[in-house]
Design a protein around this motif. Sequence first.
Motif, PDB file in Angstrom:
ATOM      1  N   LYS A   1     -13.328 -11.033  -4.199  1.00 48.71           N
ATOM      2  CA  LYS A   1     -12.394 -10.061  -4.779  1.00 48.71           C
ATOM      3  C   LYS A   1     -11.957 -10.463  -6.180  1.00 48.71           C
ATOM      4  CE  LYS A   1     -10.772  -8.538  -0.259  1.00 48.71           C
ATOM      5  NZ  LYS A   1      -9.667  -8.451   0.701  1.00 48.71           N
TER       6      LYS A   1
ATOM      7  N   ASP B   1       0.836  -1.196   0.000  1.00 43.97           N
ATOM      8  CA  ASP B   1       0.000   0.000   0.000  1.00 43.97           C
ATOM      9  C   ASP B   1       0.872   1.248   0.000  1.00 43.97           C
ATOM     10  OD1 ASP B   1      -2.821  -1.175   0.536  1.00 43.97           O
ATOM     11  OD2 ASP B   1      -1.583  -2.086   2.097  1.00 43.97           O
TER      12      ASP B   1
ATOM     13  N   ASP C   1      -4.285  -9.369  -2.618  1.00 40.11           N
ATOM     14  CA  ASP C   1      -4.778 -10.353  -1.652  1.00 40.11           C
ATOM     15  C   ASP C   1      -4.593 -11.786  -2.121  1.00 40.11           C
ATOM     16  OD1 ASP C   1      -5.511  -8.535   0.339  1.00 40.11           O
ATOM     17  OD2 ASP C   1      -7.367  -8.055  -0.684  1.00 40.11           O
TER      18      ASP C   1
ATOM     19  N   GLU D   1      -9.518  -0.264  -7.134  1.00 38.03           N
ATOM     20  CA  GLU D   1      -9.525  -0.997  -5.870  1.00 38.03           C
ATOM     21  C   GLU D   1      -9.831  -2.474  -6.081  1.00 38.03           C
ATOM     22  OE1 GLU D   1      -8.483   0.386  -2.859  1.00 38.03           O
ATOM     23  OE2 GLU D   1      -7.884   1.764  -4.449  1.00 38.03           O
ATOM     24  N   ARG D   2     -10.693  -2.787  -7.023  1.00 38.42           N
ATOM     25  CA  ARG D   2     -11.030  -4.183  -7.281  1.00 38.42           C
ATOM     26  C   ARG D   2      -9.861  -4.927  -7.931  1.00 38.42           C
ATOM     27  NH1 ARG D   2     -16.941  -2.068  -9.231  1.00 38.42           N
ATOM     28  NH2 ARG D   2     -17.902  -2.090  -7.153  1.00 38.42           N
TER      29      ARG D   2
ATOM     30  N   HIS E   1     -15.608  -0.117  -1.199  1.00 38.94           N
ATOM     31  CA  HIS E   1     -15.029  -1.382  -1.651  1.00 38.94           C
ATOM     32  C   HIS E   1     -14.765  -2.325  -0.481  1.00 38.94           C
ATOM     33  CE1 HIS E   1     -12.470  -4.246  -3.694  1.00 38.94           C
ATOM     34  NE2 HIS E   1     -11.482  -3.981  -2.849  1.00 38.94           N
ATOM     35  N   LYS E   2     -14.181  -1.804   0.586  1.00 42.42           N
ATOM     36  CA  LYS E   2     -13.783  -2.666   1.703  1.00 42.42           C
ATOM     37  C   LYS E   2     -14.940  -2.999   2.646  1.00 42.42           C
ATOM     38  CE  LYS E   2      -8.898  -1.448   1.725  1.00 42.42           C
ATOM     39  NZ  LYS E   2      -7.722  -1.037   2.526  1.00 42.42           N
TER      40      LYS E   2
ATOM     41  N   SER F   1      -7.130  -5.316  -5.192  1.00 38.25           N
ATOM     42  CA  SER F   1      -7.452  -6.362  -4.218  1.00 38.25           C
ATOM     43  C   SER F   1      -7.135  -7.745  -4.751  1.00 38.25           C
ATOM     44  CB  SER F   1      -8.924  -6.286  -3.815  1.00 38.25           C
ATOM     45  OG  SER F   1      -9.140  -5.245  -2.891  1.00 38.25           O
TER      46      SER F   1
END
Length: 335
Positions: free
Chosen positions: A306, A50, A278, A270-271, A231-232, A274
């Motif tokens: 995700k 990040d 992740d 963001e998608r 998103h989160k 992730s």
Amino acid sequence: MTAAEPLDLYRAATRNSARSAGFYNSNVRVDTPSGPMVVRIPIPGADVMDLRIWPEYQVLGAVASYVEHVPKLVHVSQEPMFQVYEFVPGDLLDDVAPRGVEVPRFVLTDVIELFTQLTRVPRDHLPPSPSWWPDDGDTAGFANILSSVTRDVWDRFQDEFASLYRELGVPSDPLEPVLEGWKTLHSRPFRLVHSDVHRKNMILCDGHVVFLDWELALWGDPVYDLAVHLHKMAYQPAEQDAVVRRWQERLPRELTAGWQQDLPTYLTHERVKSAIVDAVRYAKLFAVGGLSSQREKQLVRSLTGKVNAARAIWGHDRMFDDAKVEAVLRRRASG
């Protein structure tokens, strides 16, 4: 607190195996005669996934007079590195209302109040930005820095995790749709953004929310902060509609101009991020082992959602189920 006491707390924390941990820090409750404290210790060798530009303690010092419900910082140590906070009693929102469960009504109110309060933090009360930081209002420059960090993660891990990424359907240039979207962003004035408001960073205490983990705070576009939050959080549709409506109503108009077009653009990043980030994080957790069956199911379910969100962006018609994602993770862990 005397000079020796913080080190005593640190030593007690390092001996305590009962801790909560994110991806960058461990948080350990230590009881003292004056009440419980939390010792926050960086995790050695944590993979940086990040964008971080400021020390967290400097951000908390700057926002204390403007943001109502934040942890109280008690002590900062550079050597060894740790921070001490007053313990916040209450329940983690993720325990009270995990994904798929509606949050208490006051949570929505407090989230909007947080976003409103962030717009009032003066720039000169915050630490200096890096020399390469974009000028105020340069949302395209800000967005390109975000995606450059995601690109760096992809570049670092695409060879080591090539089979994992291939099985999950990650294309050779996963950020292509993101970079196209940045070209149409509207200019908006910058403000302080938290960049990480989600269920595991929110404690319900005496009918209000205390917002934790300020290490990803930035000077940037308020629309981005809303996108990360949506998103989160994975709100139920009515909740998300309420948050977006209240956000638009409460924030000054110049900070929300063009949000209807730009919010989906930030959500696209963001998608994609992730899925890239992740997939690696969860694969590493599976490889280390020692997870409970419940924790494994949580990780699989989370990554499935995700990956499917990103696969839709990448043009895949077929979505994955939990069994498919679990099989991919277990193959990676065993091989």
